[in-house]
Design an enzyme around this catalytic site. Structure first.
Site, PDB file in Angstrom:
ATOM      1  N   HIS A 155       0.817  -1.223   0.000  1.00  0.00           N
ATOM      2  CA  HIS A 155       0.000   0.000   0.000  1.00  0.00           C
ATOM      3  C   HIS A 155       0.844   1.263   0.000  1.00  0.00           C
ATOM      4  O   HIS A 155       0.326   2.355  -0.214  1.00  0.00           O
ATOM      5  CB  HIS A 155      -0.931   0.008   1.212  1.00  0.00           C
ATOM      6  CG  HIS A 155      -1.999  -1.037   1.128  1.00  0.00           C
ATOM      7  ND1 HIS A 155      -3.303  -0.746   0.839  1.00  0.00           N
ATOM      8  CD2 HIS A 155      -1.942  -2.387   1.255  1.00  0.00           C
ATOM      9  CE1 HIS A 155      -4.015  -1.859   0.807  1.00  0.00           C
ATOM     10  NE2 HIS A 155      -3.210  -2.877   1.057  1.00  0.00           N
ATOM     11  N   ASP A 165       3.816   9.643  -0.820  1.00  0.00           N
ATOM     12  CA  ASP A 165       2.610   8.913  -0.416  1.00  0.00           C
ATOM     13  C   ASP A 165       2.346   7.814  -1.442  1.00  0.00           C
ATOM     14  O   ASP A 165       2.444   8.067  -2.653  1.00  0.00           O
ATOM     15  CB  ASP A 165       1.408   9.886  -0.381  1.00  0.00           C
ATOM     16  CG  ASP A 165       0.347   9.460   0.619  1.00  0.00           C
ATOM     17  OD1 ASP A 165       0.262   8.254   0.919  1.00  0.00           O
ATOM     18  OD2 ASP A 165      -0.398  10.336   1.098  1.00  0.00           O
TER      19      ASP A 165
HETATM   20  O1  F6P Z   1      -1.006   3.576   4.433  1.00  0.00           O
HETATM   21  C1  F6P Z   1      -0.478   2.541   5.156  1.00  0.00           C
HETATM   22  C2  F6P Z   1      -1.229   2.256   6.433  1.00  0.00           C
HETATM   23  O2  F6P Z   1      -0.649   1.160   7.101  1.00  0.00           O
HETATM   24  C3  F6P Z   1      -2.707   1.974   6.195  1.00  0.00           C
HETATM   25  O3  F6P Z   1      -2.943   0.658   5.811  1.00  0.00           O
HETATM   26  C4  F6P Z   1      -3.301   2.348   7.508  1.00  0.00           C
HETATM   27  O4  F6P Z   1      -4.654   2.652   7.423  1.00  0.00           O
HETATM   28  C5  F6P Z   1      -2.493   3.561   7.901  1.00  0.00           C
HETATM   29  O5  F6P Z   1      -1.221   3.375   7.310  1.00  0.00           O
HETATM   30  C6  F6P Z   1      -2.450   3.763   9.406  1.00  0.00           C
HETATM   31  O6  F6P Z   1      -1.564   2.900   9.970  1.00  0.00           O
HETATM   32  P1  F6P Z   1      -1.607   2.149  11.352  1.00  0.00           P
HETATM   33  O7  F6P Z   1      -2.224   0.817  11.107  1.00  0.00           O
HETATM   34  O8  F6P Z   1      -0.166   2.070  11.715  1.00  0.00           O
HETATM   35  O9  F6P Z   1      -2.406   2.962  12.327  1.00  0.00           O
END
Ligand code: F6P
Length: 461
Positions: free
Chosen positions: A162, A370
């Protein structure tokens, strides 16, 4: 056919979280595109989601929620620190985001990352029936495809990253670069947000693993591994539908009234992360105010920021930096009853978000790096009136799709960013419409269902 195979999603987090209501705990489905995109596929395939519950050590049993089997994976405190906060978020996260903060390389974090990846792989390999499809998500679990392949060569394994996949000059720093690449190569299909990310991966796999092949297909250890870009998206219809309701029109009017009818609105909506370039847009806005190019009676910047990963110092520091800057700007430029920057540090319900998008004359999406940035796409989906303008960082995945409709900026160039913000405020209505129509066409044609289906179809092929 994939639909005849059972589908397993393996992700760091489960698609649900526990909330306390009336003294009792309940599971609620987490908001967000990934969950809504995968839920239909999981239901159709009698699927299972394996992930961490987001809680400390607990002994949760597998449970069904809204038709999906959830299998919690436990993490104790040391694992949370080594695997999640350490290797995932203090090593890989900054490394994969252009080293905008220096990545830390600690051997103990790496060992924990290996152990925890091993646990996710074990759970999946025990549960998946013969020939099932397993779709592993994101940078926390890059070793899982290889570990699964070693245990269960019968499985169909997919992986989607992602976040960005960095170029060789950065990735080469990682002491465990070959292990990570090998882990990924356990998949049948690897998806990236952009073609550049996919190309970076192909080059690195050839260089460090001796894989052979052209763009899109590599041969390695007697197997074929396919890789490509699958840009993730949002549930366009959901945002568009909310935006068309009479209630939304009311909410937009109320937002405008509260902020001042004659004020133009610039909007930022972010997770509070140092990759998001929140300070760049604040500095550019400060310059516009200081030079008199905009004034507080006619312009306001609304910034919402959702606190994130706050146990980590780098995140607390970022929050301090952003809040200090907002304090300085407001101290210097606000008028009685009219703040220059309206700051909301909290998560907003989707209806309020859509109303803010609908009220915003200019949307500011200015990350330093990003993987995609879904806020840019949500803005377009929330504007069936075909008005508004998007200022978008060239360092987002979204810019690869919206480059000819957004005003593309370099967030490191504060003067250039300020000029683009001004240009966006002054964009003629016809030009706003022309650009917004294009953006909406791109996002509605490639929504999150299209993303999930294209990946799963390619995995099945
Ligand atoms: O964009 C990557 C990501 O891991 C997303 O999948 C997730 O929603 C966001 O960052 C927030 O991350 P975390 O799970 O560390 O709160």
């Amino acid at each position: 056919m994939l639909s005849s195979r059972k589908l397993f999603v393996v992700a760091n987090r489960l698609p649900v979280s526990r909330v306390r209501r009336g003294g009792e705990f309940h599971w609620v489905t987490s908001p967000g595109g990934l969950v809504s995109a995968l839920v239909p596929a999981l239901r159709e395939n009698r699927g299972t989601w394996i992930g961490w519950s987001g809680e400390g050590k607990s002994t949760l049993k597998p449970f069904k929620h809204e038709g999906i089997e959830n299998v919690p994976v436990e993490l104790n405190k040391a694992e949370l620190e080594g695997y999640y906060e350490g290797f995932s978020n203090a090593t890989l996260w900054p490394l994969y985001h252009d080293c905008v903060r220096p990545p830390e390389y600690r051997r103990s974090w790496w060992s924990t990352y290996v152990e925890v990846n091993q646990r996710f792989a074990e759970v999946a390999s025990k549960l998946a029936p013969d020939g099932a499809a397993v779709w592993v998500q994101d940078y926390h679990l890059q070793l899982v495809p290889g570990m699964l392949r070693a245990r269960r060569p019968d499985l169909r394994i997919g992986f989607f990253l992602h976040i960005p996949f960095p170029p060789q000059e950065l990735f080469a720093q990682l002491p465990w670069r070959s292990e990570i690449l090998k882990g990924l190569m356990g998949a049948d299909l690897i998806g990236f947000q952009t073609r550049v990310g996919a190309q970076n991966f192909g080059q690195l796999a050839r260089r460090y693993l001796g894989a052979r092949g052209r763009y899109g297909v590599l041969s390695f250890e007697g197997r074929e591994v396919r890789y490509a870009d699958f840009p993730i998206s949002i549930d366009f219809r959901r945002f568009d539908d909310i935006a068309r309701t009479p209630d939304n029109a009311k909410r937009i009017r109320s937002v405008r009234k509260r902020l001042g009818e004659e004020r133009r609105i610039l909007l930022g909506i972010d997770r509070l992360d140092y990759t998001k370039g929140i300070d760049s847009r604040l500095k550019a806005f400060r310059d516009l105010l200081a030079t008199g190019a905009v004034d507080v009676e006619r312009t306001v910047l609304v910034q919402t920021a959702v606190p994130s990963r706050e146990r980590m110092k780098s995140y607390r520091d970022e929050r301090d930096r952003v809040e200090r800057l907002i304090g300085e700007i407001n101290g210097e430029h606000s008028l009685l009853g009219q703040s220059a920057v309206q700051y909301l540090r909290r998560n907003l319900p989707v209806e309020e978000l859509v109303a803010l998008y609908g009220a915003a004359d200019v949307m500011l999406v200015t990350p330093l790096r990003d993987g995609m940035n879904l806020v840019a796409k949500e803005y377009a989906a929330s504007r069936p009136d075909e008005r508004g303008a998007l200022v978008l960082s060239e360092f987002t995945g979204a810019a690869h799709e919206l480059y000819n409709a957004a005003l593309i900026i370099n967030p490191y160039d504060v003067d250039g960013l300020a000029a683009a913000m001004l240009a966006a405020l002054e964009l003629e209505e016809d030009e706003q419409r022309r650009r917004m129509v294009r953006m909406r066409r791109v996002v509605s044609g490639h929504d999150v269902y299209f993303w999930a289906n294209s990946f799963l179809e390619a995995l099945a092929a």
